[in-house]
Scaffold this active site. Structure first.
Site, PDB file in Angstrom:
ATOM      1  N   ASP A 106       1.542   4.953   1.599  1.00 53.78           N
ATOM      2  CA  ASP A 106       1.230   5.888   2.684  1.00 53.78           C
ATOM      3  C   ASP A 106       1.811   7.258   2.364  1.00 53.78           C
ATOM      4  OD1 ASP A 106      -0.029   3.908   4.173  1.00 53.78           O
ATOM      5  OD2 ASP A 106       1.869   3.247   5.055  1.00 53.78           O
TER       6      ASP A 106
ATOM      7  N   ASP B 235       0.849  -1.187   0.000  1.00 48.48           N
ATOM      8  CA  ASP B 235       0.000   0.000   0.000  1.00 48.48           C
ATOM      9  C   ASP B 235       0.888   1.240   0.000  1.00 48.48           C
ATOM     10  OD1 ASP B 235       0.964  -0.036   2.640  1.00 48.48           O
ATOM     11  OD2 ASP B 235      -0.811  -1.137   3.289  1.00 48.48           O
TER      12      ASP B 235
ATOM     13  N   ASP C 125      10.171   3.436  13.030  1.00 51.64           N
ATOM     14  CA  ASP C 125      10.940   2.371  13.682  1.00 51.64           C
ATOM     15  C   ASP C 125      12.341   2.179  13.087  1.00 51.64           C
ATOM     16  OD1 ASP C 125       9.720   1.338  11.403  1.00 51.64           O
ATOM     17  OD2 ASP C 125       8.672  -0.288  12.438  1.00 51.64           O
TER      18      ASP C 125
HETATM   19  P1  ATP Z   1       4.280  -3.264   5.218  1.00 51.66           P
HETATM   20  O1  ATP Z   1       4.990  -3.626   3.972  1.00 51.66           O
HETATM   21  O2  ATP Z   1       4.035  -4.403   6.092  1.00 51.66           O
HETATM   22  O3  ATP Z   1       3.084  -2.386   5.010  1.00 51.66           O
HETATM   23  P2  ATP Z   1       5.324  -0.891   6.443  1.00 51.66           P
HETATM   24  O4  ATP Z   1       6.715  -0.493   6.803  1.00 51.66           O
HETATM   25  O5  ATP Z   1       4.613  -0.046   5.453  1.00 51.66           O
HETATM   26  O6  ATP Z   1       5.385  -2.390   5.996  1.00 51.66           O
HETATM   27  P3  ATP Z   1       3.159  -0.235   8.163  1.00 51.66           P
HETATM   28  O7  ATP Z   1       2.668  -0.971   9.361  1.00 51.66           O
HETATM   29  O8  ATP Z   1       2.290  -0.087   6.980  1.00 51.66           O
HETATM   30  O9  ATP Z   1       4.514  -0.949   7.765  1.00 51.66           O
HETATM   31  O10 ATP Z   1       3.624   1.187   8.674  1.00 51.66           O
HETATM   32  C1  ATP Z   1       3.996   2.259   7.829  1.00 51.66           C
HETATM   33  C2  ATP Z   1       5.166   3.027   8.448  1.00 51.66           C
HETATM   34  O11 ATP Z   1       4.799   3.557   9.714  1.00 51.66           O
HETATM   35  C3  ATP Z   1       6.395   2.188   8.721  1.00 51.66           C
HETATM   36  O12 ATP Z   1       7.230   2.055   7.610  1.00 51.66           O
HETATM   37  C4  ATP Z   1       7.068   2.979   9.822  1.00 51.66           C
HETATM   38  O13 ATP Z   1       7.749   4.075   9.311  1.00 51.66           O
HETATM   39  C5  ATP Z   1       5.873   3.471  10.632  1.00 51.66           C
HETATM   40  N1  ATP Z   1       5.500   2.529  11.700  1.00 51.66           N
HETATM   41  C6  ATP Z   1       4.525   1.590  11.662  1.00 51.66           C
HETATM   42  N2  ATP Z   1       4.428   0.919  12.816  1.00 51.66           N
HETATM   43  C7  ATP Z   1       5.371   1.435  13.622  1.00 51.66           C
HETATM   44  C8  ATP Z   1       5.773   1.177  14.966  1.00 51.66           C
HETATM   45  N3  ATP Z   1       5.182   0.227  15.688  1.00 51.66           N
HETATM   46  N4  ATP Z   1       6.775   1.935  15.476  1.00 51.66           N
HETATM   47  C9  ATP Z   1       7.346   2.900  14.745  1.00 51.66           C
HETATM   48  N5  ATP Z   1       7.024   3.179  13.489  1.00 51.66           N
HETATM   49  C10 ATP Z   1       6.045   2.486  12.912  1.00 51.66           C
HETATM   50 MG    MG Z   2       2.551  -0.230   4.791  1.00 51.41          MG
END
Ligand code: ATP
Ligand code: MG
Length: 449
Positions: free
Chosen positions: A69, A67, A146
Site C-alpha cells: 500500500d 500486498d 490502528d
Molecule cells: P494485512 O497483512 O492483513 O494486509 P494490513 O495491516 O496491511 O495487514 P490492511 O487491512 O491491508 O491491513 O490495511 C492497511 C493499513 O491500513 C493498516 O496497516 C492500517 O494502518 C490501516 N487500517 C486498516 N484497517 C484499519 C482500521 N480498521 N482502523 C485503523 N486503521 C486501519
Molecule cells: Mg495490507
C-alpha cells in the site's frame, strides 16, 4: 469529548523519529517492482510517496507482504493523471488502484481526521466512526491507523522509515499497541479488536495490556458491525493458517460469541465434549493443509462451526416427533438463518454447507447402487472429509469411515463385492446386478474420484 486521549498523545511533530537506511533492514530487493515503479513515478512528478501499513510491518520482520500500500500527498485525480493504468475506486474515500497485470498497487491520499475537524468526522452514539473523508498530511494520516506497528512509513525519497508513534520500538518488542486511547479506538471501529487478534496470532506479537483490558470491556460492541464486513473479517481470521489459535483467542476475549453465537452456546453447554473436539480437529486440519500449501474452503469450516448447533436442534425436533430428514432440514435452515445475522454468508457457501451436512446420513447406505451414486456427488469429497472428522471425534462409527476409505481405493469388482446385500435378500437383487456392464451407471462407480 470522545477523542480526548488522543489529544494527549499529540503534538505530533516533536515525536517523529526517522530511521535512516542503515538503521533498518528494509531493502528495495524485497519490494515488488510494481510498488517501486509507483513510488518512483510519484516522486518524479514532485509528490511525496511512502509505503505504509502491513507491508512495512512485514518487511521489517523479513516476511513477504501480502500486498503493498502506497500513500502520497497527491490527491486521487492527480494520481490518475500520473498513471495510465489507474482506476479510482470508492465513493466515501477515493483510492487509486494502479494495475500491473494481476498485481494492483493501492495508492491512497493522506487522510486527515483530527478532532479539530470534527465537522468532517462523524461518530455515532457509541463512538463509532461513520465517516472520515478529508485529505490531510502525513502527520494527520498516522492518527487514523490502528496499531503503532501498522503506522510506519517507508519513504522512497531517502529509503528511511518514518515513525510518529513509537511503532519501531513496539515492533522490536513484538507488541501490538493501539495509537491513542484503546477504548476510544475500539469504539470508533470495533473491527480493530478482530484485527488485534489476527495480527497477534499471525505475527506472534502480544497485545499491550491496555489493549487487552479494553477488549474485555468493549468486546460486545462488535455486534454493531454490519454482517457483511464481519463475514469478510471472519474469513481473514480463519483462512490464514492459524485458525486454531485464532479460535482460542477470540473466545478468550469474548469475540467469538459475537461471530458464532449458536456455536458458542453449544460450546458453553458441553465444554469438554465432542463438539469442541470436532471443531478443533477441523481447525487443526485446515491449518495443516495451509502449511502444506493446499487450499481450504470456507464452507467446510463453517459447516464444522455450525454442525453441533444443527445436531442439537435436530435432536430436539426428533424428540418432538419429527422424522430425521425433516428435523435436520429445519435445523439447518434455522441455524443458517441465525448465523447470517452475525456473518453474512453468501448463498453459495450456505448451499455447500447444507450439502456437506445432508450427505452425512447418506454414508450409512452401503448396500446396492447407492454408494456408487454417492461417490459421484460433486460434494462427495468434502462430505467424506467431514465424515472422517466425525469419526475421529466420536460422532460417527470409525468402521464406517474406514469402509468409505476402502471403497474409494477399491477397483470396480471389489466395489461391487463391498456393496453386495446381505445373504437373505441376495438372490433377487444380485440377479439384476450381477451381469458385468449390463448397467454402466451401476457398475462403474468412482472413476473420477
Ligand atoms: P494485512 O497483512 O492483513 O494486509 P494490513 O495491516 O496491511 O495487514 P490492511 O487491512 O491491508 O491491513 O490495511 C492497511 C493499513 O491500513 C493498516 O496497516 C492500517 O494502518 C490501516 N487500517 C486498516 N484497517 C484499519 C482500521 N480498521 N482502523 C485503523 N486503521 C486501519
Ligand atoms: Mg495490507
Amino acid at each position: 469529548m470522545i477523542n480526548s486521549a488522543r489529544n494527549e498523545a499529540e503534538p505530533v511533530a516533536p515525536k517523529v523519529r526517522i530511521y535512516s537506511r542503515p538503521e533498518h533492514n528494509i531493502s528495495r530487493a524485497q519490494i515488488s517492482e510494481s510498488a517501486l515503479k509507483v513510488l518512483y513515478k510519484l516522486q518524479k512528478e514532485g509528490y511525496s510517496a511512502y509505503l505504509v501499513g502491513g507491508c512495512v510491518r512485514d518487511l521489517l520482520l523479513g516476511r513477504e507482504p501480502k500486498d503493498f500500500d502506497v500513500v502520497t500527498n497527491a490527491d486521487p485525480e492527480q494520481v490518475r493523471k500520473v498513471f495510465r493504468n489507474c482506476r479510482l475506486i470508492g465513493r466515501r474515500f477515493r483510492l487509486a488502484h494502479v494495475h500491473f497485470g494481476r498485481e494492483v498497487i493501492e495508492v491512497a491520499t493522506f487522510r486527515g481526521a483530527g478532532e479539530e475537524q470534527n465537522d468532517k468526522q462523524v461518530l455515532n452514539k457509541e463512538g463509532r466512526l461513520l465517516r472520515d473523508n478529508v485529505y490531510g498530511t502525513i502527520e494527520e494520516d498516522v492518527w487514523r491507523r490502528d496499531f503503532t506497528v501498522n503506522a510506519l512509513y517507508y519513504n522512497i525519497k531517502d529509503f528511511s522509515v518514518v515513525d510518529f508513534v513509537g511503532g519501531m520500538a513496539d515492533h522490536k518488542a513484538a507488541e501490538l499497541k493501539l495509537i491513542g486511547d484503546p477504548d476510544t479506538r475500539f469504539r470508533e471501529d470495533p473491527v480493530r479488536m478482530l484485527r488485534a487478534v489476527r495480527f497477534a496470532v499471525k505475527l506472534g506479537f502480544k497485545l499491550h495490556p491496555d489493549c487487552e483490558k479494553s477488549m474485555h470491556k468493549v468486546a460486545e460492541l462488535l455486534s454493531s458491525i454490519p454482517s457483511a464486513r464481519l463475514y469478510d473479517e471472519t474469513l481473514k481470521l480463519f483462512m490464514s493458517g492459524y485458525a486454531l489459535q485464532t479460535f482460542e483467542m477470540l473466545r478468550h476475549y469474548g469475540l467469538f460469541q459475537v461471530l458464532f453465537p449458536a456455536t458458542e452456546n453449544c460450546l458453553s453447554i458441553e465444554e469438554n465434549g465432542f463438539p469442541r473436539l470436532l471443531l478443533i480437529k477441523a481447525l487443526e486440519n485446515s491449518d495443516n493443509r495451509i502449511a502444506d500449501g493446499k487450499t481450504v474452503t470456507a464452507y467446510f469450516l463453517f459447516a464444522a462451526f455450525l454442525w453441533e448447533p444443527v445436531q442439537m436442534r435436530a435432536k430436539e425436533k426428533m424428540a418432538k416427533g419429527l422424522i430425521e430428514f425433516m428435523a435436520y432440514q429445519e435445523a439447518a435452515n434455522e441455524v443458517i438463518a441465525m448465523q447470517v445475522k452475525s456473518t453474512a454468508l453468501p448463498r453459495h457457501i450456505t448451499m455447500a454447507m447444507r450439502e456437506v451436512w445432508s450427505l452425512q446420513p447418506k454414508f450409512n447406505a452401503r448396500v446396492g447402487s447407492k454408494p456408487s451414486r454417492l461417490i459421484t456427488h460433486p460434494r462427495f469429497r468434502a462430505g467424506y472429509d467431514f465424515l472422517l472428522l466425525r469419526a475421529e471425534t466420536g460422532g460417527a462409527d470409525p468402521e464406517l469411515a474406514q469402509w468409505w476409505s476402502k471403497y474409494q481405493a477399491a477397483n470396480e469388482n471389489e466395489q461391487r463385492k463391498m456393496t453386495q446385500p446381505p445373504r437373505k435378500g441376495q438372490a433377487s437383487k444380485s440377479r439384476r446386478r450381477r451381469p458385468p456392464r449390463e448397467n454402466g451407471k451401476d457398475t462403474t462407480p468412482g472413476k473420477d474420484v
